[in-house]
Design an enzyme around this catalytic site. Structure first.
Site, PDB file in Angstrom:
ATOM      1  N   TYR A  53       0.184   1.259   9.669  1.00  0.00           N
ATOM      2  CA  TYR A  53      -1.127   1.122  10.445  1.00  0.00           C
ATOM      3  C   TYR A  53      -0.629   0.671  11.798  1.00  0.00           C
ATOM      4  CZ  TYR A  53      -2.991  -2.459   6.848  1.00  0.00           C
ATOM      5  OH  TYR A  53      -3.558  -2.121   5.713  1.00  0.00           O
TER       6      TYR A  53
ATOM      7  N   GLN B 231      -1.730   2.780  -5.647  1.00  0.00           N
ATOM      8  CA  GLN B 231      -2.755   3.798  -4.730  1.00  0.00           C
ATOM      9  C   GLN B 231      -4.290   3.178  -6.154  1.00  0.00           C
ATOM     10  OE1 GLN B 231      -2.220   7.503  -4.120  1.00  0.00           O
ATOM     11  NE2 GLN B 231      -0.942   7.076  -3.001  1.00  0.00           N
TER      12      GLN B 231
ATOM     13  N   ARG C 165       0.632  -1.465   0.148  1.00  0.00           N
ATOM     14  CA  ARG C 165      -0.181   0.192   0.072  1.00  0.00           C
ATOM     15  C   ARG C 165       0.628   1.624   0.020  1.00  0.00           C
ATOM     16  NH1 ARG C 165      -4.785  -0.910   3.457  1.00  0.00           N
ATOM     17  NH2 ARG C 165      -5.654   1.079   2.688  1.00  0.00           N
TER      18      ARG C 165
ATOM     19  N   ASP D 276      -5.744  -0.318  -4.566  1.00  0.00           N
ATOM     20  CA  ASP D 276      -6.450  -0.461  -3.386  1.00  0.00           C
ATOM     21  C   ASP D 276      -7.927  -0.321  -2.394  1.00  0.00           C
ATOM     22  OD1 ASP D 276      -5.831  -0.689  -0.562  1.00  0.00           O
ATOM     23  OD2 ASP D 276      -4.179   0.904   0.009  1.00  0.00           O
TER      24      ASP D 276
ATOM     25  N   SER E  88      -8.496   0.822   0.353  1.00  0.00           N
ATOM     26  CA  SER E  88      -8.706   1.596   1.195  1.00  0.00           C
ATOM     27  C   SER E  88      -9.833   2.339   0.368  1.00  0.00           C
ATOM     28  CB  SER E  88      -7.601   2.287   0.115  1.00  0.00           C
ATOM     29  OG  SER E  88      -7.458   3.930   0.954  1.00  0.00           O
TER      30      SER E  88
END
Lengths: 378, 378
Positions: free
Chosen positions: A227, A128, A122, A131, A134
């Site tokens: 994260y 992106q 990611r 993703d 997301s």
């Protein structure tokens, strides 16, 4: 022969579909052929006629599987579907490779090439547009805030009327990743007084830029890939105690804390739930069979406590905004397929920093380093 | 002996309660005594302990009725309750006097003094703080827009993401009274593209000031007291045909058109419903046993059409935001009771321009001119 992308109908508890008519139309214009299983999009309000209009062929399941160069799926297909697939066909979706390694082994044994969105690196900027985690988290956060407002017994905004003024609702979002930020933004749009909590101090700027108050505890923990890291038992206890104070001051608590591949952390203890004011609403986006962020939450159920608080197990929020979620998902699928197409063929470059990680299996081998590490392969 | 206000538990399909703890607290400070039937507020998340803390006594139903100077109710109390009331006691609430004249006659026969919010002269400025129809319509409009967003399969706001942009939802509100304007405001907060339709051209300014587009048809009709007038059959047909064009261009249609004491006008015909795109959502705030604004709507039910459109019968929206709705209702009740209190007694001035209209019955007589006219009394 053109690359053929097939879309199957998902399991009954999933409203999403892996391709939307809008994306099908773009794929067909780029010379892909698309096969759609009859009725695949109906729960997302995409009807067969819309796919036909977009240039797809609507067919039965067996035809869709047999004719596929690549099958696009939201979740793991059933073993009946995999049994009908043959060597050299490809599969893309949320295949849960990190938690269901048996499934990965089965795909490898059948020499099916599998790309799984959970494995996407990611932090690579080219990734992106692919993703799914997301895009679907963003849907989930929006939907969670909306559902909270619709379930809550009071106004979210301040209301000034002839007979007096109603105070705005106080909404606390625990965990300010993509889902949390979208929940904050949506609750804020609705006029609530919003605060966001995270153990990653770097979140402050994002939360404050949405007009919300940033809260944090003395426990701090940023982990890999943006994260949060898993906390020690002592840190967890301290975090829970400090959080209890914040929780007691709010009307609506939306929790979004997930650690990939692990049991979600309990942020709201049984004591906080028991002491919550009547009408308090907990929306637990982490609610799953592994547990959730709120003590006593149950996946896809609403639990009412003795004291009149409600806990909504909301692990399937993206599926509850199916048309938009599917369209976003489809765009991510399209980005991957476009990326791996060369001269009208799918080409899997296992040395590529995105594709080499996204690939769970290729020609009978387990490719992704992250998956190999999870499976304890050398 | 102080004036005693009693609050009873409403029927099971009503979540609201006529007094909230906040208002009870103010009444008690102003030397009223308040009796609350056990469990009266629980469906609005106002528990017995909250009323006790506010200074009320929580009692059984018979005690609450017997001890009351005035009973505050949301809807018509049951005949069992009325049977237990005696001469000289008073009653305030939404008593449906214009549509249920038998109930009025019963109250008059028992010499119960009844104030009914439907009879409030809404254009008198002193009456604004007492205006239950306005406060509850405001709740209903807010809740309708929220429910629409929560039921709709797509985002309301425009969403710009790495993988592409999602268009905002198009929301059309038919009828721009208090409920319609609140629905427009709330859908707008959520980022939808909103338009509002009314046959009263004077509504344009209010709609546009909320940032929405004003739509009207060639049929124009302003009626008494700020309401729309009832249209002739020819005008209705013309209006329906012109509206069909607007409806077909929108994703979500919220209808709020009511004409007091009459069947609501059908604004969305069966043809419009049948031709609606899959996923189109109709929220009918006028849905009642008398019919609604949308062909085929059913009170408190969601109907899915063959073409995948949904019609939500949403006549009870205020009851679905029970804590806020009850608090607003209670403030309106408080305003009336304060207005008719003189030297620690309730005084009904039948010549007063507000109280004389609000009074359905007083000392065995039908007082309100509007009610007398509806009952064809001289």
């Amino acid at each position: 022969m053109p690359i053929t992308i097939s879309v199957l109908k998902e399991a009954p508890n999933e409203n999403r579909v892996a391709l939307s008519p809008t994306v099908v139309s773009k794929l067909v214009k780029s010379d892909y052929q698309v096969l759609v299983e009859k009725d695949a999009g109906s729960r997302a309000f995409y009807q067969d006629a819309a796919y036909t209009d977009a240039g797809a062929k609507v067919v039965d399941q067996a035809t869709a599987i047999k004719g596929a160069t690549i099958i696009a799926a939201v979740n793991q297909p059933s073993s009946e579907v995999v049994d009908q697939m043959s060597e050299g066909q490809s599969l893309i979706g949320l295949l849960a490779p990190l938690t269901d390694t048996d499934f990965v082994k089965k795909l490898a044994a059948k020499k099916i090439n599998a790309l799984s969105f959970e494995l996407l690196p990611r932090t690579v900027s080219r990734a992106q547009t692919m993703d799914v985690l997301s895009s679907q988290s963003s849907v989930a956060g929006y939907k969670a805030a909306l559902m909270a407002a619709d379930h809550f017994s009071r106004y979210f905004p301040m209301m000034i009327t002839a007979a007096g003024t109603a105070k705005p609702a106080k909404v606390l979002v625990l965990g300010t990743g993509v889902a949390g930020l979208q929940a904050i933004g949506t609750a804020n749009r609705l006029g609530a007084m919003v605060s966001g909590y995270d153990i990653r101090p770097a979140s402050r700027g994002e939360v404050e830029s949405l007009g919300a108050t940033f809260l944090t505890t003395s426990v701090s923990g940023s982990g890999e890939g943006g994260y949060a890291r898993a906390l020690t038992p002592e840190e967890t206890a301290q975090q829970q105690e400090e959080l209890a104070g914040f929780i007691a001051q709010n009307d609506v608590i939306i929790t979004t804390a997930q650690v990939p591949g692990r049991r979600p952390p309990v942020l709201v203890t049984q004591k906080s739930v028991d002491e919550a004011k009547p009408g308090t609403l907990f929306i637990d986006l982490a609610a799953s069979d592994l547990g959730g962020n709120v003590a006593g939450s149950k996946p896809a159920e609403t639990v009412t406590t003795a004291n009149g608080a409600q806990i909504v197990g909301a692990g399937d929020m993206a599926s509850q905004l199916p048309a938009s979620a599917s369209d976003m998902f489809a765009k991510n699928v399209q980005a991957v397929i476009t990326d791996i197409t060369e001269d009208g063929k799918l080409v899997f470059d296992i040395d590529d920093d995105v594709v080499g990680e996204l690939l769970a299996t290729y020609q009978g081998e387990i490719i992704s380093n992250r998956l190999r590490s999870a499976m304890e392969l050398p």
